[in-house]
Write a protein that holds these residues in place. Structure first.
Motif, PDB file in Angstrom:
ATOM      1  N   LYS A 240     -52.793  12.531 -28.440  1.00 31.78           N
ATOM      2  CA  LYS A 240     -53.028  14.099 -28.953  1.00 31.78           C
ATOM      3  C   LYS A 240     -51.998  14.950 -28.378  1.00 31.78           C
ATOM      4  CE  LYS A 240     -57.956  14.410 -30.014  1.00 31.78           C
ATOM      5  NZ  LYS A 240     -59.256  15.126 -29.516  1.00 31.78           N
ATOM      6  N   ASN A 241     -51.505  15.910 -29.211  1.00 31.00           N
ATOM      7  CA  ASN A 241     -50.589  16.903 -28.587  1.00 31.00           C
ATOM      8  C   ASN A 241     -49.555  16.235 -28.240  1.00 31.00           C
ATOM      9  OD1 ASN A 241     -52.713  18.695 -29.159  1.00 31.00           O
ATOM     10  ND2 ASN A 241     -53.438  18.759 -27.175  1.00 31.00           N
ATOM     11  N   SER A 242     -48.960  15.022 -28.672  1.00 32.34           N
ATOM     12  CA  SER A 242     -47.937  14.210 -28.115  1.00 32.34           C
ATOM     13  C   SER A 242     -46.505  14.982 -27.454  1.00 32.34           C
ATOM     14  CB  SER A 242     -47.429  13.085 -29.261  1.00 32.34           C
ATOM     15  OG  SER A 242     -46.847  13.635 -30.037  1.00 32.34           O
ATOM     16  N   GLN A 243     -46.111  15.707 -28.005  1.00 33.75           N
ATOM     17  CA  GLN A 243     -44.737  16.307 -27.504  1.00 33.75           C
ATOM     18  C   GLN A 243     -45.233  17.427 -26.144  1.00 33.75           C
ATOM     19  OE1 GLN A 243     -41.429  16.036 -29.486  1.00 33.75           O
ATOM     20  NE2 GLN A 243     -42.656  14.383 -29.851  1.00 33.75           N
ATOM     21  N   PRO A 244     -46.158  17.922 -26.260  1.00 35.35           N
ATOM     22  CA  PRO A 244     -46.359  18.828 -25.060  1.00 35.35           C
ATOM     23  C   PRO A 244     -46.896  17.773 -24.176  1.00 35.35           C
ATOM     24  CG  PRO A 244     -47.416  19.924 -26.755  1.00 35.35           C
ATOM     25  CD  PRO A 244     -47.046  18.665 -27.490  1.00 35.35           C
ATOM     26  N   TYR A 245     -47.607  16.779 -24.206  1.00 38.83           N
ATOM     27  CA  TYR A 245     -48.090  15.681 -23.352  1.00 38.83           C
ATOM     28  C   TYR A 245     -46.686  15.098 -22.657  1.00 38.83           C
ATOM     29  CZ  TYR A 245     -49.832  11.177 -21.487  1.00 38.83           C
ATOM     30  OH  TYR A 245     -50.033  10.127 -20.856  1.00 38.83           O
ATOM     31  N   ILE A 246     -45.868  14.593 -23.502  1.00 37.85           N
ATOM     32  CA  ILE A 246     -44.745  13.827 -23.127  1.00 37.85           C
ATOM     33  C   ILE A 246     -43.889  15.101 -22.255  1.00 37.85           C
ATOM     34  CG2 ILE A 246     -42.652  12.602 -23.701  1.00 37.85           C
ATOM     35  CD1 ILE A 246     -43.989  11.580 -26.097  1.00 37.85           C
ATOM     36  N   LEU A 329     -53.665  22.118 -18.618  1.00 35.31           N
ATOM     37  CA  LEU A 329     -54.081  22.403 -19.878  1.00 35.31           C
ATOM     38  C   LEU A 329     -53.720  21.466 -20.957  1.00 35.31           C
ATOM     39  CD1 LEU A 329     -53.111  26.315 -19.998  1.00 35.31           C
ATOM     40  CD2 LEU A 329     -55.476  25.380 -20.241  1.00 35.31           C
ATOM     41  N   VAL A 330     -52.518  20.883 -20.855  1.00 38.07           N
ATOM     42  CA  VAL A 330     -52.106  19.898 -21.803  1.00 38.07           C
ATOM     43  C   VAL A 330     -52.862  18.485 -21.720  1.00 38.07           C
ATOM     44  CG1 VAL A 330     -50.007  18.248 -22.286  1.00 38.07           C
ATOM     45  CG2 VAL A 330     -49.544  20.496 -21.819  1.00 38.07           C
ATOM     46  N   VAL A 331     -53.046  18.180 -20.290  1.00 43.06           N
ATOM     47  CA  VAL A 331     -53.921  16.884 -20.093  1.00 43.06           C
ATOM     48  C   VAL A 331     -55.276  17.055 -20.741  1.00 43.06           C
ATOM     49  CG1 VAL A 331     -54.772  15.267 -18.582  1.00 43.06           C
ATOM     50  CG2 VAL A 331     -52.369  16.115 -18.486  1.00 43.06           C
ATOM     51  N   SER A 332     -55.831  18.173 -20.394  1.00 40.71           N
ATOM     52  CA  SER A 332     -57.291  18.347 -20.632  1.00 40.71           C
ATOM     53  C   SER A 332     -57.357  18.712 -22.491  1.00 40.71           C
ATOM     54  CB  SER A 332     -57.858  19.448 -20.124  1.00 40.71           C
ATOM     55  OG  SER A 332     -57.289  20.756 -20.429  1.00 40.71           O
ATOM     56  N   GLY A 333     -56.157  18.750 -23.098  1.00 38.56           N
ATOM     57  CA  GLY A 333     -56.299  19.055 -24.544  1.00 38.56           C
ATOM     58  C   GLY A 333     -56.696  20.574 -24.694  1.00 38.56           C
ATOM     59  N   LYS A 334     -56.358  21.344 -24.001  1.00 43.89           N
ATOM     60  CA  LYS A 334     -56.906  22.563 -24.171  1.00 43.89           C
ATOM     61  C   LYS A 334     -55.601  23.783 -24.203  1.00 43.89           C
ATOM     62  CE  LYS A 334     -61.316  22.318 -21.712  1.00 43.89           C
ATOM     63  NZ  LYS A 334     -62.023  22.544 -20.497  1.00 43.89           N
ATOM     64  N   LEU A 335     -54.296  23.286 -24.311  1.00 38.87           N
ATOM     65  CA  LEU A 335     -53.194  24.090 -24.431  1.00 38.87           C
ATOM     66  C   LEU A 335     -53.218  24.710 -25.486  1.00 38.87           C
ATOM     67  CD1 LEU A 335     -50.457  24.974 -23.215  1.00 38.87           C
ATOM     68  CD2 LEU A 335     -49.354  22.961 -24.697  1.00 38.87           C
ATOM     69  N   TYR A 336     -53.343  24.404 -26.889  1.00 44.31           N
ATOM     70  CA  TYR A 336     -53.455  25.177 -27.851  1.00 44.31           C
ATOM     71  C   TYR A 336     -54.636  26.034 -28.082  1.00 44.31           C
ATOM     72  CZ  TYR A 336     -50.107  21.541 -29.960  1.00 44.31           C
ATOM     73  OH  TYR A 336     -49.193  20.769 -30.326  1.00 44.31           O
ATOM     74  N   GLU A 337     -55.552  26.026 -27.493  1.00 42.25           N
ATOM     75  CA  GLU A 337     -56.698  26.892 -27.514  1.00 42.25           C
ATOM     76  C   GLU A 337     -56.324  28.128 -26.560  1.00 42.25           C
ATOM     77  OE1 GLU A 337     -57.114  23.750 -27.487  1.00 42.25           O
ATOM     78  OE2 GLU A 337     -58.429  23.224 -29.087  1.00 42.25           O
ATOM     79  N   PHE A 338     -55.741  27.725 -25.374  1.00 44.87           N
ATOM     80  CA  PHE A 338     -55.222  28.867 -24.557  1.00 44.87           C
ATOM     81  C   PHE A 338     -54.207  29.567 -25.175  1.00 44.87           C
ATOM     82  CE2 PHE A 338     -52.155  30.176 -21.239  1.00 44.87           C
ATOM     83  CZ  PHE A 338     -53.062  30.727 -20.369  1.00 44.87           C
ATOM     84  N   LEU A 339     -53.192  28.866 -25.851  1.00 41.84           N
ATOM     85  CA  LEU A 339     -52.374  29.742 -26.313  1.00 41.84           C
ATOM     86  C   LEU A 339     -52.597  30.556 -27.610  1.00 41.84           C
ATOM     87  CD1 LEU A 339     -49.374  27.321 -26.283  1.00 41.84           C
ATOM     88  CD2 LEU A 339     -49.500  29.385 -24.913  1.00 41.84           C
TER      89      LEU A 339
END
Length: 494
Positions: A240-246, A329-339
């Motif tokens: 999930k969210n591979s580019q932000p995660y990497i 935020l990235v690791v929890s999978g909440k980055l997109y919601e935050f943004l």
């Protein structure tokens, strides 16, 4: 040797009624050019939305010396193709497309001319050589990999009909800021299915970011649902969210300190946050204290043109609160919601869906630093405000070449998915079918739990944080649901 031409095109009758007036001439070469118009977008998704497909004149001339005469014959005499008559030396090749009548699904055409077959075979051999060392990942492209071609054909025709009846169903190309034409999408999807059905495997490791390109990576995800292996359903495991995660690994100082004496890394990209003389002052013990489990730049194979990029000195400690907020935020999978909330608050805009938020994040990662001043770069400026230090690191990497950051991320992804994860799966579970599709791995139900566990373990070690993995079964019911969704949207609009 098999190529593909429009299924409603009777090339023999057309050329018989209007024969060419130039020599040398071979029907196989004429059909090869028609094949290119549909085949090129399969290998380059960035141009799938284009009306006219750019054909590189130099590459074409390598195979067909008098290619201009063939193009003129197709365009002016047979009137099968059209040209945009626009090219820019060194930047843009002239574009071509089939006339509307022949924008249809394709059929195979056998190349019989011995000399031309030999030229095409050389190209195919080069691709095969590029993946020779990846047998553990490519050997599963065999007769047990099946696609229900008739089902796919019926599905694509119904999908196309629905979209042509209702323009609101057309997908939007956020890069080119225009809608994707359903006919082009249908042709590309049908051609990818046709090639898999015919066991025409197109496997290649590119020399830019070392991604493994296969029939599956070039195929729209919606029709992968008609694929099975040895009669078994396949399951995909996506990061999930591979580019932000990497990207979080780029915020670790340990990643950037080049480790010496790393084996088999002749083309490794060496990037440092310190001046060379400062790095020399690092003690031997300090270098040995680096956690060898964390991915290091020395492990990553990058194009030789990027053999050394100097990022300069980072003014503050690399790991700080601002980085940690982004990482959490990235690791929890909440980055997109935050943004999404930040965009709504700062810009008073509400993005329609997750795809639009994802596109905004990609704008941050992949556009040039100079783009920040443009009106449409508002999301980029909001990201900088929310994560200033993170933005500065990304901007520093792109300071001399805007493509370096996305290429670096893709190279890291390729290294982990192919050289680390797929290789370990092959060693521990030699009977497990595995297919890498960039940031995901697909296998059968028997091995899906084991593959997911290996992905989590290896990514956690390499990146320093556990990934979120999305599991999805490939099945025809997904295709049925897709069509039902389109029908519901059509009724809602009506």
């Amino acid at each position: 040797m098999r190529i593909y031409i429009p299924e409603n095109l009777d090339i023999f009758e057309l050329t018989h009624n209007n024969p060419p007036t130039f020599k040398p001439y071979k029907l196989d070469k004429l059909c090869y050019i028609l094949n290119l118009i549909n085949a090129i977008p399969l290998m380059d998704k960035d141009i799938q939305g284009e009306d006219f497909i750019p054909i590189n004149a130099k590459k074409l001339q390598d195979k067909i010396q008098n290619y201009k005469q063939y193009l003129d014959y197709l365009e002016l005499d047979l009137k099968i193709i059209e040209s945009d008559n626009h090219y820019v030396v060194g930047e843009k090749s002239k574009g071509y497309r089939l006339i509307e009548k022949y924008r249809t699904p394709v059929k195979p055409f056998q190349v019989v001319d011995f000399t031309f077959r030999k030229k095409l075979k050389v190209e195919k051999n080069c691709k095969q050589e590029s993946v020779k060392h990846l047998d553990f990942a490519t050997k599963w492209f065999n007769d047990k990999l099946q696609i229900d071609y008739d089902y796919v054909n019926a599905f694509l025709r119904e999908e196309h009909l629905l979209k042509m009846q209702d323009r609101s169903l057309w997908e939007y190309d956020r890069i080119r800021k225009k809608q994707k034409h359903p006919t082009n999408q249908m042709i590309h999807a049908q051609m990818s299915a046709q090639r898999l059905k015919c066991k025409d495997y197109n496997l290649m490791l590119d020399d830019n970011v070392y991604r493994l390109h296969t029939n599956l990576t070039n195929m729209p995800s919606r029709i992968r649902n008609a694929i099975t292996y040895d009669g078994q359903k396949l399951y995909s495991l996506d990061i999930k969210n591979s580019q932000p995660y990497i990207s979080t690994v780029l915020l670790s100082r340990d990643f950037w300190i080049e480790q010496k004496n790393e084996p088999n890394t002749p083309n490794a990209l060496s990037i440092s946050f310190r001046e060379p003389q400062s790095r020399k002052s690092l003690s031997f013990n300090k270098l040995n204290d680096i956690n060898n489990k964390i991915l290091n730049i020395s492990h990553i194979k990058i194009h030789s043109n990027d053999n050394y990029i100097m990022l300069g000195e980072i003014p503050q400690s690399l790991i700080d609160n601002e980085f940690q907020h982004y990482i959490d935020l990235v690791v929890s999978g909440k980055l997109y919601e935050f943004l999404e909330q930040a965009f709504q608050k700062e810009l008073c805009i509400h993005l329609k869906d997750r795809k639009e938020v994802k596109a905004a994040v990609f704008q941050v990662l992949f556009t040039a630093n100079q783009f920040k001043g443009q009106v449409e770069a508002a999301p980029k400026r909001v990201f900088e405000k929310m994560f200033k230090e993170v933005y500065d690191v990304f901007a520093k990497i792109k300071s001399k070449d805007k493509t370096l950051l996305p290429r670096l991320l893709q190279s890291i992804e390729s290294h982990l998915m192919i050289n680390v994860i797929a290789k370990r799966i092959a060693e521990e579970y030699p009977n497990a079918p595995i297919y890498t599709i960039h940031d995901s791995i697909t296998t059968t139900e028997e091995y899906v739990d084991a593959v997911e566990q290996i992905m989590i373990e290896e990514l956690s070690k390499a990146i320093g944080h556990p990934p979120k993995i999305a599991r999805e079964v490939w099945c025809k019911s997904n295709m049925v649901k897709h069509l039902e969704t389109l029908k519901k949207k059509t009724k809602a609009v009506a």
